[in-house]
Design a protein around this motif. Structure first.
Motif, PDB file in Angstrom:
ATOM      1  N   LEU A  58       0.828  -1.203   0.000  1.00 49.99           N
ATOM      2  CA  LEU A  58       0.000   0.000   0.000  1.00 49.99           C
ATOM      3  C   LEU A  58       0.862   1.252   0.000  1.00 49.99           C
ATOM      4  O   LEU A  58       0.532   2.260  -0.634  1.00 49.99           O
ATOM      5  CB  LEU A  58      -0.930  -0.004   1.214  1.00 49.99           C
ATOM      6  N   ALA A  59       1.988   1.193   0.715  1.00 48.31           N
ATOM      7  CA  ALA A  59       2.863   2.365   0.809  1.00 48.31           C
ATOM      8  C   ALA A  59       3.683   2.573  -0.453  1.00 48.31           C
ATOM      9  O   ALA A  59       3.842   3.715  -0.920  1.00 48.31           O
ATOM     10  CB  ALA A  59       3.791   2.209   2.014  1.00 48.31           C
ATOM     11  N   PHE A  60       4.215   1.476  -1.022  1.00 45.57           N
ATOM     12  CA  PHE A  60       5.165   1.604  -2.124  1.00 45.57           C
ATOM     13  C   PHE A  60       4.575   1.303  -3.500  1.00 45.57           C
ATOM     14  O   PHE A  60       5.203   1.590  -4.516  1.00 45.57           O
ATOM     15  CB  PHE A  60       6.363   0.681  -1.879  1.00 45.57           C
ATOM     16  N   GLY A  61       3.383   0.737  -3.542  1.00 46.90           N
ATOM     17  CA  GLY A  61       2.761   0.379  -4.814  1.00 46.90           C
ATOM     18  C   GLY A  61       2.229  -1.039  -4.752  1.00 46.90           C
ATOM     19  O   GLY A  61       2.970  -1.961  -4.418  1.00 46.90           O
ATOM     20  N   VAL A  62       0.962  -1.215  -5.095  1.00 45.22           N
ATOM     21  CA  VAL A  62       0.335  -2.528  -4.936  1.00 45.22           C
ATOM     22  C   VAL A  62       0.845  -3.525  -5.961  1.00 45.22           C
ATOM     23  O   VAL A  62       1.289  -4.625  -5.617  1.00 45.22           O
ATOM     24  CB  VAL A  62      -1.204  -2.404  -5.027  1.00 45.22           C
ATOM     25  N   THR A  63       0.813  -3.169  -7.237  1.00 44.01           N
ATOM     26  CA  THR A  63       1.222  -4.105  -8.288  1.00 44.01           C
ATOM     27  C   THR A  63       2.589  -3.794  -8.871  1.00 44.01           C
ATOM     28  O   THR A  63       3.211  -4.648  -9.501  1.00 44.01           O
ATOM     29  CB  THR A  63       0.192  -4.114  -9.424  1.00 44.01           C
ATOM     30  N   ARG A  64       3.064  -2.589  -8.670  1.00 44.02           N
ATOM     31  CA  ARG A  64       4.390  -2.179  -9.144  1.00 44.02           C
ATOM     32  C   ARG A  64       4.831  -0.982  -8.328  1.00 44.02           C
ATOM     33  O   ARG A  64       4.015  -0.323  -7.679  1.00 44.02           O
ATOM     34  CB  ARG A  64       4.359  -1.828 -10.629  1.00 44.02           C
ATOM     35  N   PRO A  65       6.130  -0.666  -8.326  1.00 42.41           N
ATOM     36  CA  PRO A  65       6.596   0.460  -7.508  1.00 42.41           C
ATOM     37  C   PRO A  65       5.943   1.777  -7.930  1.00 42.41           C
ATOM     38  O   PRO A  65       5.904   2.114  -9.113  1.00 42.41           O
ATOM     39  CB  PRO A  65       8.107   0.491  -7.773  1.00 42.41           C
ATOM     40  N   ARG A  66       5.420   2.479  -6.943  1.00 42.15           N
ATOM     41  CA  ARG A  66       4.810   3.789  -7.214  1.00 42.15           C
ATOM     42  C   ARG A  66       5.898   4.798  -7.593  1.00 42.15           C
ATOM     43  O   ARG A  66       5.699   5.638  -8.460  1.00 42.15           O
ATOM     44  CB  ARG A  66       4.039   4.261  -5.974  1.00 42.15           C
ATOM     45  N   ARG A  67       7.018   4.729  -6.911  1.00 37.04           N
ATOM     46  CA  ARG A  67       8.185   5.545  -7.246  1.00 37.04           C
ATOM     47  C   ARG A  67       9.160   4.654  -8.008  1.00 37.04           C
ATOM     48  O   ARG A  67       9.738   3.725  -7.454  1.00 37.04           O
ATOM     49  CB  ARG A  67       8.855   6.064  -5.971  1.00 37.04           C
ATOM     50  N   THR A  68       9.343   4.910  -9.279  1.00 36.58           N
ATOM     51  CA  THR A  68      10.129   3.994 -10.110  1.00 36.58           C
ATOM     52  C   THR A  68      11.630   4.227 -10.008  1.00 36.58           C
ATOM     53  O   THR A  68      12.411   3.387 -10.434  1.00 36.58           O
ATOM     54  CB  THR A  68       9.701   4.102 -11.583  1.00 36.58           C
ATOM     55  N   ILE A  69      12.038   5.366  -9.460  1.00 35.27           N
ATOM     56  CA  ILE A  69      13.462   5.620  -9.213  1.00 35.27           C
ATOM     57  C   ILE A  69      13.688   5.473  -7.711  1.00 35.27           C
ATOM     58  O   ILE A  69      13.199   6.278  -6.918  1.00 35.27           O
ATOM     59  CB  ILE A  69      13.892   7.018  -9.698  1.00 35.27           C
ATOM     60  N   LEU A  70      14.384   4.429  -7.327  1.00 33.89           N
ATOM     61  CA  LEU A  70      14.603   4.157  -5.919  1.00 33.89           C
ATOM     62  C   LEU A  70      15.839   4.907  -5.423  1.00 33.89           C
ATOM     63  O   LEU A  70      16.398   5.741  -6.120  1.00 33.89           O
ATOM     64  CB  LEU A  70      14.740   2.648  -5.693  1.00 33.89           C
ATOM     65  N   GLY A  71      16.251   4.596  -4.202  1.00 34.35           N
ATOM     66  CA  GLY A  71      17.423   5.244  -3.618  1.00 34.35           C
ATOM     67  C   GLY A  71      17.036   6.408  -2.735  1.00 34.35           C
ATOM     68  O   GLY A  71      16.310   7.312  -3.162  1.00 34.35           O
ATOM     69  N   THR A  72      17.534   6.383  -1.504  1.00 36.43           N
ATOM     70  CA  THR A  72      17.196   7.451  -0.561  1.00 36.43           C
ATOM     71  C   THR A  72      18.406   8.214  -0.050  1.00 36.43           C
ATOM     72  O   THR A  72      18.250   9.308   0.489  1.00 36.43           O
ATOM     73  CB  THR A  72      16.461   6.881   0.669  1.00 36.43           C
ATOM     74  N   THR A  73      19.596   7.661  -0.202  1.00 30.05           N
ATOM     75  CA  THR A  73      20.767   8.201   0.495  1.00 30.05           C
ATOM     76  C   THR A  73      21.808   8.650  -0.520  1.00 30.05           C
ATOM     77  O   THR A  73      22.222   7.864  -1.369  1.00 30.05           O
ATOM     78  CB  THR A  73      21.367   7.135   1.432  1.00 30.05           C
ATOM     79  N   PHE A  74      22.255   9.893  -0.409  1.00 30.36           N
ATOM     80  CA  PHE A  74      23.097  10.454  -1.470  1.00 30.36           C
ATOM     81  C   PHE A  74      24.018  11.538  -0.925  1.00 30.36           C
ATOM     82  O   PHE A  74      23.824  12.080   0.174  1.00 30.36           O
ATOM     83  CB  PHE A  74      22.222  11.066  -2.568  1.00 30.36           C
ATOM     84  N   SER A  75      24.998  11.885  -1.759  1.00 32.03           N
ATOM     85  CA  SER A  75      25.824  13.072  -1.531  1.00 32.03           C
ATOM     86  C   SER A  75      26.119  13.686  -2.894  1.00 32.03           C
ATOM     87  O   SER A  75      26.331  12.963  -3.875  1.00 32.03           O
ATOM     88  CB  SER A  75      27.126  12.693  -0.817  1.00 32.03           C
ATOM     89  N   GLY A  76      26.110  15.005  -2.937  1.00 35.08           N
ATOM     90  CA  GLY A  76      26.320  15.655  -4.221  1.00 35.08           C
ATOM     91  C   GLY A  76      26.472  17.156  -4.086  1.00 35.08           C
ATOM     92  O   GLY A  76      26.884  17.660  -3.032  1.00 35.08           O
ATOM     93  N   VAL A  77      26.112  17.867  -5.147  1.00 38.49           N
ATOM     94  CA  VAL A  77      26.314  19.321  -5.220  1.00 38.49           C
ATOM     95  C   VAL A  77      25.001  19.989  -5.623  1.00 38.49           C
ATOM     96  O   VAL A  77      24.329  19.541  -6.562  1.00 38.49           O
ATOM     97  CB  VAL A  77      27.417  19.666  -6.230  1.00 38.49           C
ATOM     98  N   VAL A  78      24.639  21.045  -4.924  1.00 39.99           N
ATOM     99  CA  VAL A  78      23.418  21.783  -5.248  1.00 39.99           C
ATOM    100  C   VAL A  78      23.565  22.423  -6.628  1.00 39.99           C
ATOM    101  O   VAL A  78      24.529  23.141  -6.899  1.00 39.99           O
ATOM    102  CB  VAL A  78      23.124  22.863  -4.192  1.00 39.99           C
ATOM    103  N   GLU A  79      22.589  22.154  -7.480  1.00 40.54           N
ATOM    104  CA  GLU A  79      22.637  22.661  -8.848  1.00 40.54           C
ATOM    105  C   GLU A  79      21.576  23.733  -9.110  1.00 40.54           C
ATOM    106  O   GLU A  79      21.746  24.603  -9.965  1.00 40.54           O
ATOM    107  CB  GLU A  79      22.450  21.497  -9.833  1.00 40.54           C
ATOM    108  N   GLN A  80      20.463  23.671  -8.382  1.00 39.02           N
ATOM    109  CA  GLN A  80      19.400  24.646  -8.573  1.00 39.02           C
ATOM    110  C   GLN A  80      18.624  24.766  -7.267  1.00 39.02           C
ATOM    111  O   GLN A  80      18.449  23.789  -6.543  1.00 39.02           O
ATOM    112  CB  GLN A  80      18.466  24.191  -9.705  1.00 39.02           C
ATOM    113  N   ILE A  81      18.163  25.968  -6.995  1.00 37.51           N
ATOM    114  CA  ILE A  81      17.441  26.226  -5.744  1.00 37.51           C
ATOM    115  C   ILE A  81      16.029  26.685  -6.051  1.00 37.51           C
ATOM    116  O   ILE A  81      15.818  27.572  -6.891  1.00 37.51           O
ATOM    117  CB  ILE A  81      18.172  27.296  -4.911  1.00 37.51           C
ATOM    118  N   GLY A  82      15.057  26.088  -5.377  1.00 36.43           N
ATOM    119  CA  GLY A  82      13.675  26.498  -5.534  1.00 36.43           C
ATOM    120  C   GLY A  82      13.355  27.699  -4.659  1.00 36.43           C
ATOM    121  O   GLY A  82      14.177  28.147  -3.841  1.00 36.43           O
ATOM    122  N   PRO A  83      12.154  28.237  -4.810  1.00 39.56           N
ATOM    123  CA  PRO A  83      11.730  29.366  -3.973  1.00 39.56           C
ATOM    124  C   PRO A  83      11.755  29.010  -2.491  1.00 39.56           C
ATOM    125  O   PRO A  83      11.587  27.852  -2.110  1.00 39.56           O
ATOM    126  CB  PRO A  83      10.296  29.645  -4.451  1.00 39.56           C
TER     127      PRO A  83
END
Length: 317
Positions: free
Chosen positions: A61-86
């Motif tokens: 129910l949380a991630f998708g009943v028949t297939r992943p609701r979020r198709t790009i997985l991965g939660t943990t990262f390090s990188g560089v800020v490229e764009q800032i929202g309001p």
């Protein structure tokens, strides 16, 4: 941009690298160019729809009943800020940052949009690789040892599964908190556990760590192989049994001294862990792979049950 896409549940080879639209940051969000991302047991569980016993209906129910609701997985990262929202004042374009995306996931891509409140500056002395590696296992170990066990100096600690992402951090953090650590692992990883600071190492392939007269103030099971009954065999009076990967029945049944649950993704904990890494007090155990095309291999290693430490990829390579 390119991303590792999982549009159906299944074995490691369901993941494919595809071109997808680059996301745009909204209010309170930033776009991060992902330098390194971790591939974790949590990612593998979602990909394979393999959850602790009893949790599958709720997880679907949380991630998708028949297939992943979020198709790009991965939660943990390090990188560089490229764009800032309001409405983002705490970060600027070009800042080195690390964080976790929570249920939104999306870190297995060249770029990820994340709420600014979910990221922290990456110290100059910490590599993107180490930053991406330490957060998943580190936050879990910290939550159970510091917050649930309230570990005090001099306490005896048994860490079952001492060579994984959580276990390698747990051995080190328990030692830093003043614990006397016994690590449980297999023959190839005995030397690793010793190097990480364990006072004693039990090779479970030759010795049953739960068939002993030894008693521990804290027993931490990181891999889901210890039941409450088994853990209590070696638990001291008023000791605490910490089960990172408990099934639904164990989680839902209150038992004195038994602690389960899920650690939160707390930015103050990110800062604490990264500062420990910068000071040389916490060493992430990392197996660095290649780019997005190596995620299937990472998943296969996790599914084998023999992964050591943290698996990290470089999405832009």
């Amino acid at each position: 941009m390119k991303a590792a896409v999982v549009d159906r549940y299944g074995p490691p080879d369901v993941v494919r690298v595809a071109d997808v639209p680059t996301p745009e940051p909204g209010a309170g969000e930033v776009l991060v160019r992902v330098d390194r991302a971790a591939v974790t047991v949590a990612d593998a569980r979602i990909r394979g729809a393999r959850f602790p016993h009893g949790f599958a209906p709720f997880a679907r129910l949380a991630f998708g009943v028949t297939r992943p609701r979020r198709t790009i997985l991965g939660t943990t990262f390090s990188g560089v800020v490229e764009q800032i929202g309001p409405k983002v004042d705490a970060f600027d374009v070009g800042d080195r940052v690390s964080g976790m995306t929570g249920m939104r996931m999306g870190a297995h891509a060249e770029r990820v949009v994340v709420a600014a409140r979910r990221i922290v500056p990456t110290p100059a002395d910490v590599s993107h690789t180490d930053a991406a590696a330490v957060l998943f296992g580190g936050t879990t170990a910290l939550y159970f040892l510091r917050d649930r066990a309230r570990l005090r100096p001099g306490a005896s600690v048994l860490v079952n599964g001492a060579s994984g992402a959580v276990g390698t951090c747990a051995v080190q953090l328990a030692t830093l908190l003043g614990g006397r650590v016994t690590a449980v692992t297999s023959t190839p990883n005995v030397a690793l556990a010793t190097r990480l600071g364990a006072d004693r190492v039990v090779d479970y392939t030759t010795t049953d760590p739960f068939d002993t007269t030894d008693r521990y103030d804290v027993v931490l099971d990181t891999v889901g192989t210890v039941s409450p009954a088994r853990g209590r065999r070696v638990l001291a009076a008023d000791g605490r049994l910490l089960l990172v990967a408990a099934d639904l029945w164990t989680t839902a049944t209150p038992r004195r001294g038994v602690h389960t649950g899920t650690s939160g993704e707390v930015p103050d904990d990110f800062r604490y862990l990264l500062d420990l890494v910068a000071a040389g007090k916490l060493t992430p155990v990392v197996d660095e792979l290649g780019g997005l095309g190596d995620i299937a291999d990472a998943y296969a290693r996790i599914d084998s049950g023999h992964k050591v430490g943290n698996l990290v990829i470089a999405p832009g390579s």
